[in-house]
Design an enzyme around this catalytic site. Structure first.
Site, PDB file in Angstrom:
ATOM      1  N   HIS A  21       0.834  -1.212   0.000  1.00 23.30           N
ATOM      2  CA  HIS A  21       0.000   0.000   0.000  1.00 23.30           C
ATOM      3  C   HIS A  21       0.867   1.260   0.000  1.00 23.30           C
ATOM      4  CE1 HIS A  21      -3.744   2.219   1.018  1.00 23.30           C
ATOM      5  NE2 HIS A  21      -2.894   3.043   1.617  1.00 23.30           N
ATOM      6  N   GLU A  22       1.817   1.308   0.926  1.00 23.39           N
ATOM      7  CA  GLU A  22       2.650   2.509   1.035  1.00 23.39           C
ATOM      8  C   GLU A  22       3.596   2.644  -0.153  1.00 23.39           C
ATOM      9  OE1 GLU A  22       2.019   4.788   3.114  1.00 23.39           O
ATOM     10  OE2 GLU A  22       0.543   3.599   4.222  1.00 23.39           O
ATOM     11  N   HIS A  25       1.839   4.648  -2.816  1.00 25.29           N
ATOM     12  CA  HIS A  25       1.955   6.098  -2.595  1.00 25.29           C
ATOM     13  C   HIS A  25       3.361   6.586  -2.958  1.00 25.29           C
ATOM     14  CE1 HIS A  25      -1.936   6.293  -0.751  1.00 25.29           C
ATOM     15  NE2 HIS A  25      -1.604   5.631   0.337  1.00 25.29           N
TER      16      HIS A  25
END
Length: 454
Positions: A21-22, A25
């Protein structure tokens, strides 16, 4: 040991999915020219920190492995030199900020596609959805189900395994109304049945779907042949041996292992006559039946003997989904899209009261399933990761401040009004978001504890 496996599997799962997920980003921000100051896996005290030459990003592994974050250059979080302002997140045009925010959930969904792609290429073992006994007076009985009907499709969606059948049943039941089921009878005929659903909230209680509909999974008869015999059990004391085939028990002819278990469980503390076939000869023995307590406080019969499963047992029920790489990728995309919509649809129906809130799971329940799947091997654990990754991706898109969906909501407002929302509005939104997330977490943990204690 199971507790340790569950904890380790849970930490690994959270670590992998948060990193994915990170990283979404992080990589999108970097590719759009936004300066990333820190990429952290975990919260709290840094355990490992490193920086690459010429790279302004600090990479961190922190003490608490239950989360992570990407810290970007931002004037709202500290002073930014004029020369660095073009690289600050808050100075970027709307489409770039939107892309960075949406990238986290998108990478979770992409991870699910890749996981299912591998799974469908390796092969997914499953069980054909053949129904067993139909409860009299139930929804299934009213629809015309018969024992050994194989469910081929639900609402025109194919159901090759019980897993897919349960998903389609849940999806159909939560919307109420009617659910159309295509079945193949044991005689080779095809029929279309219609179930009338009235109380979707009750039917969607965890573990209540099949029983609430009046359905059960069919299991072929297992031959009543003894397998492993425990040294401290009454079967060993009575002289029974592995390989003995039970002919009769308490004067009742025994045709299957299921029938044998039913008689034994209903006869705690009794001593009964048992006839077994051993090396082609019948042997009569006296069998004292031990007593074992259940979680519900009942007493059932127990003799300390297992069953010997034939090598070809259940061949009729075996189903495997295995495809070539191209077809597997298509099924992976389809499965991810279907589960994503089901997650969002179920969340909406929870709010409307059509789906039981007891389906909401917290960290305890997730850790238990992580342990079960890890003990099952690579494919079950990958399936668990894919499902949780989809949930993480979809739920992060909900328009709740603090989540990625909250930022998307702010950007939608900005698009309409032509300027960013005020700092005061963001702070108020954060407070609301914290309150909502705490309420959800408390309720999820309450559900976990209720399941655990029951």
């Amino acid at each position: 040991m199971s507790f340790i496996i569950s904890v380790i599997a849970f930490i690994v799962a959270i670590g992998v999915l948060v990193t994915v997920h990170e990283f979404g980003h992080f990589i999108v921000a970097r590719s759009l020219g936004i300066r990333v100051l820190r990429f952290s896996i975990g919260f709290g005290k840094p355990l490992f920190t490193w920086m690459r030459r010429g790279d302004p990003t600090e990479y961190v592994i922190a003490a608490l492995p239950l989360g992570g974050y990407v810290k970007m250059l931002d004037e709202r979080e500290g002073e930014v030199l004029p020369a660095d302002q073009p690289y600050a997140f808050n100075r970027q045009p709307l489409h770039k900020r939107f892309a960075v925010v949406i990238a986290g959930p998108a990478f979770n969904l992409l991870f699910a596609v890749l996981a299912y792609w591998v799974i469908f290429m390796v092969g997914v073992p499953g069980v054909k959805p053949v129904v067993g006994d139909i409860r009299s007076g139930s929804i299934a009985a009213a629809a015309g189900f018969e024992s050994q009907d194989q469910i081929e499709a639900i609402n025109d969606e194919p159901t090759p395994t019980w897993e897919t059948a349960m998903l389609r049943l849940f999806e159909g039941v939560m919307h109420g109304g009617t659910v159309t089921v295509q079945v193949l009878t044991q005689h080779g005929n095809r029929r279309t049945l219609t179930m009338d659903i009235k109380d979707s909230a009750t039917l969607t209680e965890p573990g209540k779907l099949l029983d609430g509909l009046g359905l059960s999974e069919w299991m072929p008869d297992i031959p009543p042949v003894l397998g492993q015999i425990a040294d401290d059990g009454t079967a060993f004391a009575a002289g029974l041996k592995s390989g003995d085939r039970v002919v009769s028990l308490a004067g009742v002819p025994v045709k299957s292992w299921q029938q044998l278990v039913k008689i034994l469980r209903g006869s705690p503390g009794k001593t009964v006559d048992i006839v077994v076939e051993r090396q082609g000869h019948n042997l009569s023995l006296k069998l004292p039946i031990g007593i074992q307590g259940t979680e519900e406080g009942q007493e059932i019969g127990h003799i300390g003997a297992g069953v010997r499963i034939p090598a070809d047992f259940g061949a009729r029920l075996r189903a495997e989904q295995r495809y070539n790489p191209a077809v597997a990728l298509w099924h992976a995309v389809k499965r991810t899209a279907g589960l994503s919509w089901l997650t969002l649809d179920a969340a909406g129906n929870m709010v409307l009261g059509n789906v039981s809130w007891h389906n909401l799971s917290g960290p305890i329940n997730i850790a238990q399933y992580a342990g079960y799947s890890a003990e099952g091997g690579l494919v079950p654990f990958l399936m668990f990761l894919a499902i949780v990754s989809i949930s993480l991706g979809v739920l992060n898109l909900l328009p709740i401040p603090l989540l990625d969906g909250g930022h998307v909501l702010y950007y939608a407002v900005e698009l309409v009004k032509g300027s960013p929302v005020s700092l005061r509005t963001e702070i108020m939104g954060q407070r609301v978001g914290i309150a909502l997330l705490l309420m959800l977490m408390v309720f999820a943990v309450y559900n976990d504890l209720s399941r655990l204690l029951s």
